[in-house]
Design an enzyme around this catalytic site. Structure first.
Site, PDB file in Angstrom:
ATOM      1  N   LYS A 206       0.735  -1.210   0.072  1.00 46.04           N
ATOM      2  CA  LYS A 206       0.141   0.070   0.146  1.00 46.04           C
ATOM      3  C   LYS A 206       0.904   1.296  -0.010  1.00 46.04           C
ATOM      4  O   LYS A 206       0.682   2.351  -0.772  1.00 46.04           O
ATOM      5  CB  LYS A 206      -0.724  -0.115   1.197  1.00 46.04           C
ATOM      6  CG  LYS A 206      -1.790   1.279   1.339  1.00 46.04           C
ATOM      7  CD  LYS A 206      -2.834   1.126   2.597  1.00 46.04           C
ATOM      8  CE  LYS A 206      -3.835   0.037   2.385  1.00 46.04           C
ATOM      9  NZ  LYS A 206      -4.774  -0.021   3.519  1.00 46.04           N
ATOM     10  N   GLU A 212      10.294  -5.645   3.687  1.00 44.78           N
ATOM     11  CA  GLU A 212      10.520  -6.996   2.901  1.00 44.78           C
ATOM     12  C   GLU A 212      10.013  -6.607   1.416  1.00 44.78           C
ATOM     13  O   GLU A 212      10.747  -7.500   0.545  1.00 44.78           O
ATOM     14  CB  GLU A 212       9.779  -8.094   3.717  1.00 44.78           C
ATOM     15  CG  GLU A 212      10.118  -8.248   5.327  1.00 44.78           C
ATOM     16  CD  GLU A 212       9.298  -7.471   6.073  1.00 44.78           C
ATOM     17  OE1 GLU A 212       9.167  -7.679   7.387  1.00 44.78           O
ATOM     18  OE2 GLU A 212       8.595  -6.320   5.779  1.00 44.78           O
ATOM     19  N   GLY A 267      -4.970  -5.003   5.558  1.00 40.53           N
ATOM     20  CA  GLY A 267      -4.340  -5.937   4.753  1.00 40.53           C
ATOM     21  C   GLY A 267      -4.738  -7.461   4.593  1.00 40.53           C
ATOM     22  O   GLY A 267      -4.915  -8.135   3.715  1.00 40.53           O
ATOM     23  N   ARG A 268      -5.109  -7.830   5.919  1.00 37.95           N
ATOM     24  CA  ARG A 268      -5.611  -9.256   6.053  1.00 37.95           C
ATOM     25  C   ARG A 268      -7.068  -9.267   5.679  1.00 37.95           C
ATOM     26  O   ARG A 268      -7.497 -10.603   5.571  1.00 37.95           O
ATOM     27  CB  ARG A 268      -5.543  -9.918   7.410  1.00 37.95           C
ATOM     28  CG  ARG A 268      -6.004  -9.005   8.604  1.00 37.95           C
ATOM     29  CD  ARG A 268      -5.669  -9.468   9.944  1.00 37.95           C
ATOM     30  NE  ARG A 268      -6.203  -8.413  10.881  1.00 37.95           N
ATOM     31  CZ  ARG A 268      -5.491  -7.289  11.414  1.00 37.95           C
ATOM     32  NH1 ARG A 268      -4.472  -7.018  10.875  1.00 37.95           N
ATOM     33  NH2 ARG A 268      -6.213  -6.630  12.517  1.00 37.95           N
ATOM     34  N   GLU A 353      -3.489 -11.965  14.296  1.00 40.00           N
ATOM     35  CA  GLU A 353      -3.199 -10.463  14.517  1.00 40.00           C
ATOM     36  C   GLU A 353      -4.485  -9.465  14.674  1.00 40.00           C
ATOM     37  O   GLU A 353      -4.377  -8.523  15.241  1.00 40.00           O
ATOM     38  CB  GLU A 353      -2.853 -10.231  12.853  1.00 40.00           C
ATOM     39  CG  GLU A 353      -1.962  -8.770  12.730  1.00 40.00           C
ATOM     40  CD  GLU A 353      -1.598  -8.584  11.471  1.00 40.00           C
ATOM     41  OE1 GLU A 353      -0.196  -8.750  11.363  1.00 40.00           O
ATOM     42  OE2 GLU A 353      -2.134  -8.278  10.392  1.00 40.00           O
ATOM     43  N   HIS A 384      -1.219 -37.883  11.508  1.00 35.49           N
ATOM     44  CA  HIS A 384       0.053 -38.358  11.659  1.00 35.49           C
ATOM     45  C   HIS A 384       1.059 -37.500  12.306  1.00 35.49           C
ATOM     46  O   HIS A 384       2.383 -37.766  12.084  1.00 35.49           O
ATOM     47  CB  HIS A 384       0.365 -39.057  10.621  1.00 35.49           C
ATOM     48  CG  HIS A 384      -0.426 -40.146   9.842  1.00 35.49           C
ATOM     49  ND1 HIS A 384      -0.328 -41.564  10.467  1.00 35.49           N
ATOM     50  CD2 HIS A 384      -1.578 -40.217   8.943  1.00 35.49           C
ATOM     51  CE1 HIS A 384      -1.307 -42.376   9.814  1.00 35.49           C
ATOM     52  NE2 HIS A 384      -2.185 -41.595   9.312  1.00 35.49           N
ATOM     53  N   LYS A 512       9.973  -4.209  14.015  1.00 33.92           N
ATOM     54  CA  LYS A 512      10.187  -3.671  12.739  1.00 33.92           C
ATOM     55  C   LYS A 512      11.155  -2.499  13.075  1.00 33.92           C
ATOM     56  O   LYS A 512      12.131  -2.162  12.360  1.00 33.92           O
ATOM     57  CB  LYS A 512       9.143  -2.938  11.927  1.00 33.92           C
ATOM     58  CG  LYS A 512       8.016  -3.969  11.306  1.00 33.92           C
ATOM     59  CD  LYS A 512       6.961  -3.432  10.726  1.00 33.92           C
ATOM     60  CE  LYS A 512       6.148  -4.202  10.030  1.00 33.92           C
ATOM     61  NZ  LYS A 512       5.013  -3.628   9.232  1.00 33.92           N
TER      62      LYS A 512
END
Length: 554
Positions: A206, A212, A267-268, A353, A384, A512
């Protein structure tokens, strides 16, 4: 402000839990032929069975009363009305507007946002059409049949999950890769797989400043220029999902290929927006529209259904019951469909979050537990791996089991065996196996008394492990949209009940900030750096150890 855990409704649920402590869940089923019917809901192509929770009608009534006390209906109305319910950032929460019908109108702060959403969707559709028809070509004239989506968090997990989930709907000859980790090995491995002449890079940030994402984006740009592309070709191979026009232009991206989303989209919660461009390119815009339509059906159900018949509300209230009154500190997401392999990771972010908060919306520390730890794997892989703890561990872990009744890719009797495991696990977690049953079973195996005494404790299953079962006919774009929206609204309702703001994420900021401070202290390979002294002894020692290794290894 009185905390929810101080209310009479909360106290009533505490009393309910105490009364049910010694009542096995299997006893709740015996003699109650209507339990399954009362504790199930169907909506938006999904069927929810929540009867395998330690519930009674009295508990359900008290949970609904708790929802009323928390003003779930009022907060729901405020969200749909575009009020700034994300108070710490003074933002509306209107991801529902991203999948609205053409006749729907959403506004916030007096501004109609619906027209802007429709315009952006139209722009996305046109772009997808040009790519799919081969009109929009790469610098050498070849069609762009490969996408590399570079983002992180919601700009990666949502689209990646949806693309994987909709694999049966992929357009022939198209490939999509996702890069998120700043670890250069992630990007390098993807670049080894793609052809610069046929690759479109989507940079999803954005602000166009996310460390990153922009580190990966700049490295991808450099790789492109080193492998045949020129500066003037950047505009043919890179598009941006951003609002920072100046930074996008400086990168070399044509502003006509910049797709925007808005600050009222977290964002999510953003895969429905331009962040979903990678989805639309891989499965076709018509299937992306079906994804939106499925979510819209769940939105309408959530907005209009009475609380007791409202799937997101009841799923949220069951979570509150298990988290705060039954003692489940963790929750497993267990999809019995390999295409949903990334759903647990996606919901990890969406839930943890959102509701991993210790401070209420009023700024006070909450007096009760909030969001559980989420984890999961597709069945039967998880069986398993970690189901041992689910069945016989010392902690209670609640779980959602998710399955399509019909597989998109039938192969022999694979799906029947998958479904038999899906059903058997929820029954086993609910019923358990008593010591008497174990002893009888061992006796029928002709074990001696000594062998029975030795083995019996190890083969007892306590049961009473709470589960929900979510069924769909097939995993298709519409049902996937409904499933994602179900969890979005569930998370919102949980946050309302717990009195927290589910839409900020200040917890991701401190690391951050410190990372930016530490970055100049990390030596390049072969470089000498002064001894770190600005941090605690552990951090200083680790920096110095890393730098020593990198100096020798350079």
């Amino acid at each position: 402000m009185t905390g929810i855990s101080s209310t009479p409704q909360w106290k009533a649920l505490e009393a309910d839990a105490a009364k049910l402590t010694r009542v096995p869940m299997r006893d709740l089923f015996e003699g109650d032929a209507g339990r399954f019917g009362r504790y199930s809901i169907e909506a938006a192509g999904l069927f929810l069975d929540y009867s395998k929770n330690k519930l009674t009608d009295e508990v359900v009534d008290h949970l609904l009363a708790l929802a009323v006390a928390a003003d779930v209906e009022g907060r729901r109305a405020a969200m749909f009305a575009g009020e700034a319910i994300n108070a710490t950032e003074d933002r509306a929460v209107l991801h529902v507007a991203l999948r609205a019908a053409a006749t729907d109108a959403y506004s916030t702060a007096g501004e109609d946002v619906s027209a802007a959403v429709r315009a952006e969707l139209k722009k996305m559709k046109g772009f997808c059409g040009r790519i799919h028809q081969g009109v929009f070509k790469g610098y050498s004239g070849k069609a762009l049949d490969t996408v590399v989506n570079i983002g992180i968090g919601g700009s990666d997990l949502g689209p990646q999950m949806a693309v994987a989930a909709l694999q049966p709907f992929w357009l022939g000859g198209r490939r999509t890769f996702f890069v998120s980790n700043v670890d250069g090995q992630h990007l390098a491995a993807v670049l080894d797989e793609v052809d610069p002449e046929r690759t479109l890079f989507i940079i999803a940030s954005k602000t166009f400043t996310t460390q990153e994402t922009m580190t990966n984006a700049k490295s991808a740009r450099a790789w492109f220029l080193e492998n045949g592309g020129g500066e003037g070709d950047i505009a043919k191979h890179f598009v941006a999902l951003s609002t920072n026009t100046e930074a996008v232009a400086a990168f070399g991206i044509d502003k006509e290929n910049m797709f925007q989303f808005w600050n009222w989209v977290g964002g999510r919660y953003s895969l429905w927006s331009a962040i979903g461009l990678s989805i639309a390119l891989q499965v076709g815009f018509h299937n992306f529209e079906k994804l939106l339509a499925g979510a819209r059906r769940m939105d309408e159900h959530f907005k209009t259904a009475p609380l007791a018949q409202n799937m997101p509300v009841m799923l949220a209230l069951i979570c509150v019951w298990n988290r705060n009154f039954i003692g489940a500190s963790a929750h497993a997401i267990l999809p019995y469909d390999q295409h949903l392999a990334r759903l647990p990771a996606y919901l990890q972010q969406a839930d943890m979050e959102s509701n991993g908060k210790r401070v209420g919306a009023d700024g006070s520390v909450v007096a009760h537990a909030t969001g559980p730890v989420l984890f999961g794997e597709p069945g039967t892989n998880g069986q398993h791996a970690f189901y041992q703890l689910l069945h016989q561990g010392t902690d209670i872990v609640s779980a959602d089991f998710i399955a399509p009744a019909i597989s998109q890719r039938a192969l022999g009797d694979h799906h029947e065996k998958l479904l038999s495991n899906f059903l058997a696990q929820t029954e086993a977690l609910m019923r358990g196996k008593t010591e008497a049953e174990v002893r009888d079973e061992l006796s029928r195996e002709s074990k001696t008394n000594a062998e029975i005494n030795a083995l019996a404790p190890h083969k007892v299953f306590p049961g009473d492990r709470p589960t929900n079962s979510i069924l769909m006919e097939r995993l298709e774009p519409e049902t996937l949209g409904g499933l994602i929206a179900l969890y979005e609204h569930k998370i919102f309702v949980e946050g309302v009940v717990w009195g927290i703001n589910s839409f900020d994420q200040w917890g991701v900021e401190l690391g951050k900030v410190l990372a930016r401070e530490i970055l100049p202290e990390i030596a390049a390979a072969g470089e000498e750096k002064p001894q770190a002294k600005a941090h605690d002894a552990s951090t200083n020692g680790l920096i110095n150890k890393i730098n020593a290794i990198r100096r020798k290894g350079g």
